[in-house]
Design a protein around this motif. Structure first.
Motif, PDB file in Angstrom:
ATOM      1  N   SER A   1      -2.311  -6.415  16.627  1.00 34.20           N
ATOM      2  CA  SER A   1      -3.338  -7.129  17.377  1.00 34.20           C
ATOM      3  C   SER A   1      -4.414  -7.674  16.452  1.00 34.20           C
ATOM      4  N   ALA A   2      -4.864  -6.847  15.499  1.00 40.22           N
ATOM      5  CA  ALA A   2      -5.921  -7.291  14.586  1.00 40.22           C
ATOM      6  C   ALA A   2      -5.429  -8.380  13.644  1.00 40.22           C
ATOM      7  N   MET A   3      -4.218  -8.230  13.126  1.00 47.43           N
ATOM      8  CA  MET A   3      -3.701  -9.213  12.180  1.00 47.43           C
ATOM      9  C   MET A   3      -3.464 -10.571  12.845  1.00 47.43           C
ATOM     10  N   LEU A   4      -3.103 -10.567  14.123  1.00 47.74           N
ATOM     11  CA  LEU A   4      -2.932 -11.839  14.836  1.00 47.74           C
ATOM     12  C   LEU A   4      -4.242 -12.622  14.920  1.00 47.74           C
ATOM     13  N   GLN A   5      -5.370 -11.926  14.812  1.00 47.11           N
ATOM     14  CA  GLN A   5      -6.680 -12.572  14.906  1.00 47.11           C
ATOM     15  C   GLN A   5      -7.293 -12.879  13.547  1.00 47.11           C
ATOM     16  N   ALA A   6      -6.571 -12.565  12.456  1.00 42.84           N
ATOM     17  CA  ALA A   6      -7.103 -12.791  11.112  1.00 42.84           C
ATOM     18  C   ALA A   6      -7.285 -14.282  10.839  1.00 42.84           C
ATOM     19  N   LYS A   7      -8.397 -14.620  10.201  1.00 41.78           N
ATOM     20  CA  LYS A   7      -8.673 -16.011   9.842  1.00 41.78           C
ATOM     21  C   LYS A   7      -8.705 -16.222   8.334  1.00 41.78           C
ATOM     22  N   HIS A   8      -9.097 -15.198   7.586  1.00 41.35           N
ATOM     23  CA  HIS A   8      -9.302 -15.355   6.148  1.00 41.35           C
ATOM     24  C   HIS A   8      -8.335 -14.535   5.299  1.00 41.35           C
ATOM     25  N   SER A   9      -8.152 -13.254   5.634  1.00 40.60           N
ATOM     26  CA  SER A   9      -7.351 -12.414   4.746  1.00 40.60           C
ATOM     27  C   SER A   9      -6.762 -11.219   5.485  1.00 40.60           C
ATOM     28  N   ILE A  10      -5.568 -10.843   5.034  1.00 46.57           N
ATOM     29  CA  ILE A  10      -4.928  -9.581   5.414  1.00 46.57           C
ATOM     30  C   ILE A  10      -4.514  -8.908   4.114  1.00 46.57           C
ATOM     31  N   HIS A  11      -5.138  -7.788   3.800  1.00 43.49           N
ATOM     32  CA  HIS A  11      -4.848  -7.066   2.566  1.00 43.49           C
ATOM     33  C   HIS A  11      -4.361  -5.670   2.910  1.00 43.49           C
ATOM     34  N   LEU A  12      -3.216  -5.304   2.331  1.00 40.85           N
ATOM     35  CA  LEU A  12      -2.578  -4.033   2.666  1.00 40.85           C
ATOM     36  C   LEU A  12      -2.377  -3.198   1.406  1.00 40.85           C
ATOM     37  N   LEU A  13      -2.765  -1.920   1.489  1.00 43.58           N
ATOM     38  CA  LEU A  13      -2.496  -0.932   0.451  1.00 43.58           C
ATOM     39  C   LEU A  13      -1.487   0.065   1.008  1.00 43.58           C
ATOM     40  N   GLY A  14      -0.505   0.467   0.182  1.00 46.43           N
ATOM     41  CA  GLY A  14       0.462   1.421   0.696  1.00 46.43           C
ATOM     42  C   GLY A  14       1.161   2.208  -0.381  1.00 46.43           C
ATOM     43  N   TRP A  15       1.576   3.404  -0.018  1.00 45.90           N
ATOM     44  CA  TRP A  15       2.473   4.193  -0.866  1.00 45.90           C
ATOM     45  C   TRP A  15       3.871   3.595  -0.791  1.00 45.90           C
ATOM     46  N   SER A  16       4.254   3.175   0.407  1.00 48.52           N
ATOM     47  CA  SER A  16       5.510   2.457   0.589  1.00 48.52           C
ATOM     48  C   SER A  16       5.293   1.361   1.627  1.00 48.52           C
ATOM     49  N   PHE A  17       6.215   0.435   1.678  1.00 48.10           N
ATOM     50  CA  PHE A  17       6.164  -0.632   2.683  1.00 48.10           C
ATOM     51  C   PHE A  17       7.583  -1.115   2.912  1.00 48.10           C
ATOM     52  N   ASP A  18       8.014  -1.080   4.161  1.00 46.46           N
ATOM     53  CA  ASP A  18       9.358  -1.523   4.504  1.00 46.46           C
ATOM     54  C   ASP A  18       9.251  -2.741   5.416  1.00 46.46           C
ATOM     55  N   PRO A  19       9.702  -3.913   4.956  1.00 44.33           N
ATOM     56  CA  PRO A  19       9.586  -5.123   5.787  1.00 44.33           C
ATOM     57  C   PRO A  19      10.426  -5.066   7.057  1.00 44.33           C
TER      58      PRO A  19
ATOM     59  N   LYS B   1       4.548   1.189  -7.263  1.00 48.36           N
ATOM     60  CA  LYS B   1       5.831   0.987  -7.929  1.00 48.36           C
ATOM     61  C   LYS B   1       6.464   2.356  -8.109  1.00 48.36           C
ATOM     62  N   SER B   2       7.195   2.772  -7.126  1.00 49.89           N
ATOM     63  CA  SER B   2       7.673   4.154  -7.063  1.00 49.89           C
ATOM     64  C   SER B   2       8.771   4.417  -8.077  1.00 49.89           C
ATOM     65  N   ALA B   3       8.881   5.686  -8.434  1.00 47.75           N
ATOM     66  CA  ALA B   3       9.973   6.122  -9.301  1.00 47.75           C
ATOM     67  C   ALA B   3      11.302   5.905  -8.587  1.00 47.75           C
ATOM     68  N   LEU B   4      12.367   5.775  -9.351  1.00 44.90           N
ATOM     69  CA  LEU B   4      13.680   5.444  -8.789  1.00 44.90           C
ATOM     70  C   LEU B   4      14.129   6.437  -7.717  1.00 44.90           C
ATOM     71  N   PRO B   5      14.003   7.759  -7.930  1.00 48.01           N
ATOM     72  CA  PRO B   5      14.454   8.681  -6.876  1.00 48.01           C
ATOM     73  C   PRO B   5      13.694   8.503  -5.566  1.00 48.01           C
ATOM     74  N   VAL B   6      12.381   8.206  -5.663  1.00 45.99           N
ATOM     75  CA  VAL B   6      11.589   7.999  -4.449  1.00 45.99           C
ATOM     76  C   VAL B   6      12.015   6.701  -3.768  1.00 45.99           C
ATOM     77  N   ALA B   7      12.180   5.634  -4.556  1.00 47.61           N
ATOM     78  CA  ALA B   7      12.615   4.359  -3.986  1.00 47.61           C
ATOM     79  C   ALA B   7      13.969   4.503  -3.303  1.00 47.61           C
ATOM     80  N   ALA B   8      14.866   5.278  -3.912  1.00 44.46           N
ATOM     81  CA  ALA B   8      16.190   5.477  -3.316  1.00 44.46           C
ATOM     82  C   ALA B   8      16.091   6.198  -1.980  1.00 44.46           C
ATOM     83  N   SER B   9      15.165   7.165  -1.888  1.00 47.14           N
ATOM     84  CA  SER B   9      15.008   7.895  -0.626  1.00 47.14           C
ATOM     85  C   SER B   9      14.440   7.019   0.476  1.00 47.14           C
ATOM     86  N   GLN B  10      13.819   5.896   0.101  1.00 45.98           N
ATOM     87  CA  GLN B  10      13.257   4.961   1.067  1.00 45.98           C
ATOM     88  C   GLN B  10      14.082   3.670   1.156  1.00 45.98           C
TER      89      GLN B  10
END
Length: 525
Positions: A33-51, A91-100
């Motif tokens: 809901s909030a991102m649909l109303q964004a006008k200037h910027s959407i900035h995301l921080l994450g340990w992981s992110f799955d599109p 930028k996760s280590a390979l074993p962590v990336a594989a688990s995700q």
């Protein structure tokens, strides 16, 4: 005030609105809901992110606005040239990336040839990870807490068994475990502060300096547009909000340990109740702080909620083993406090693991602390060594001030704590409130009063005897370094923990709080 800028928090400011979002169904809906109303910027921080994560598994509609989050962000950026969309993910280590399911590679493909800027962040010491989780919209509204964007994160407060909505696109026959998360949403100056945090991390990772969004005067004064999620009713109004970080020393960047300081000072200042939900309970520093309070004959009640056992083999071998020594230390301290009260006194330590109706585990991934009814803390920091000084973390704290407004804030924090416990027990909030009234406000007794069913929803979490291998893991906190000095040298970890324990008394003295004991015990080291 427990929140002291430059000491126990990085920054503190007033938010006109703030709310707690319990479990990811609420968070995904509000973030969309909030991102649909964004006008200037959407900035995301994450340990992981799955599109491939979906905002709402119940929504079978078509079109980019109802698609998976990768396509959703791409659609927003392509259709608004003025919208700056950036994602900064560890930028996760390979074993962590594989688990995700190798999410970094899939995210790169999802945003290829689009205006979305996706970066993997490795600007930190070897072995450390970026663990902050936040979304900032236009520097006007921000989300922060413990939840990442991934298909296995979504769940409802009911935590239903075998919920078909907790499946992935590739594994419809495999249900993800029930999962509990807590996020916050807030606006105003605190949202701008979190935007500054994102920009600093972006600069450190890429070398490029970002300017804050160019808001109009009408936007600054709230007279034009409002990205506040339409589905969220604020819990708090005009409330004091602070940020506690963890950040390791790296190259020219100094360390930050506000998260550790806020834990120590708030535990020492508690009068009646310390309520904590966390994925891990493995930090000997926090164990000693809690143990010191449990040894007091009139100390606060300590109520801990965690997962029965970690879902991953690595965490079962490391964090779960160390948790046993953590709980044993608290149990021993509670026995001292119990004896000091006399034979009639009950213990103050109560640890639980929540279960589904059929008795399956619920992954408690939330990182939440409520001190009495005056401080609410939600963020990314676990109760382990890494989260106090090796990984990057960010927690949001809301504190009640003196006066009528503070009384209102305390009432809201009490209500939110009641809602959380009622959600665990599967009863309406008024039912738990009634039990709380009958037990003179003591949480554990109220839980016992409600949870007398044939299959309890809150099972006691007790220490158990551990074997030689588990003792070795717990002794050297394998997999859980305190900082860069011992990250690759576990044999130095005991020395580093002793230094942190010795420093704890200085932190409390600096905060104007009494050190509970003359010399903090080193039993758990």
């Amino acid at each position: 005030m427990l929140m002291r800028p430059g000491r126990t928090v990085w920054r503190a400011a007033r938010a006109e609105r703030a709310a707690l979002l319990v479990d990811m169904q609420a968070y995904f809906k509000a973030a969309k809901s909030a991102m649909l109303q964004a006008k200037h910027s959407i900035h995301l921080l994450g340990w992981s992110f799955d599109p491939d994560a979906r905002f709402d598994p119940d929504d079978e509609g078509s079109g980019p606005a109802k698609d998976r989050i990768g396509a959703f962000l791409r659609h927003l950026a392509c259709n608004n040239p003025d919208l700056d969309v950036r994602l900064l993910v560890w930028k996760s280590a390979l074993p962590v990336a594989a688990s995700q399911n190798f999410f970094p590679h899939r995210a790169r493909r999802a945003f290829r040839n689009s205006p979305v800027q996706f970066r993997l962040d490795a600007a930190l010491p070897l072995g450390a990870c970026h663990h902050q989780k936040a979304i900032i919209i236009d520097d006007r509204v921000a989300f922060c807490g413990g939840g990442d964007i991934a298909p296995d994160r979504w769940d409802t407060p009911e935590h239903l068994d075998d919920d078909p909505r907790r499946t992935s696109r590739k594994q419809f026959d495999r249900y993800f475990d029930a999962r509990h998360e807590v996020m916050t949403v807030f606006d105003g100056a605190p949202a701008q502060a979190l935007g500054d945090l994102f920009r600093e991390r972006w600069r450190r990772c890429t070398g490029h300096t970002l300017a804050p969004p160019a808001l109009t005067q009408r936007e600054i004064h709230g007279e034009e547009g409002d990205p506040w999620p339409q589905c969220v009713t604020p819990d708090f109004r005009n409330v004091h909000v602070g940020f506690a970080r963890s950040q390791p020393a790296w190259r020219s960047h100094p360390e930050a340990r506000e998260s550790e300081r806020l834990h120590l000072t708030s535990i020492a200042a508690a009068k009646t109740c310390i309520y904590m939900e966390n994925q891990y309970f493995a930090s000997p520093l926090i164990a000693e702080a809690l143990a010191a309070r449990l040894e007091e004959p009139d100390g606060p009640q300590v109520v801990l909620v965690s997962t029965q056992h970690s879902p991953s083999w690595f965490d079962q071998m490391t964090m779960d083993r160390t948790r046993l020594t953590f709980l044993q230390r608290l149990k021993d301290a509670d026995e001292i406090g119990r004896r000091a009260k006399g034979k009639e006194g009950g213990g103050n330590l109560h640890a639980y693991c929540p279960l589904t109706k059929k008795g399956a585990i619920i992954i408690v991934h939330a990182k939440l602390t409520i001190i009495d009814d005056g401080l609410l803390r939600v963020g990314s920091a676990n109760i382990n060594n890494r989260s106090t000084g090796f990984d990057t973390e960010c927690d949001v704290a809301i504190e009640a001030v003196d006066g009528p407004q503070g009384d209102e804030t305390r009432g809201i924090i009490r209500r939110l704590r009641t809602n959380l416990l009622a959600h665990w027990l599967g009863v309406p909030a008024p039912a738990f409130d009634a039990a709380l009234s009958r037990t003179a406000g003591r949480l554990a007794e109220a839980i016992a009063l409600i949870d007398n069913r044939e299959r309890p929803r809150m099972e006691p979490l007790n220490p158990e005897p551990i074997g030689p291998l588990a003792t070795l893991i717990a002794t050297y906190h394998l997999g859980d370094p305190t900082g860069p000095a011992d990250s690759l040298r576990p044999w130095k970890r005991r020395q580093q923990l002793k230094l942190r324990l010795a420093r704890a008394a200085e932190i409390l003295e600096d905060a104007g709080l009494p050190t509970p004991v003359d010399e903090l015990s080193e039993e758990t080291v």
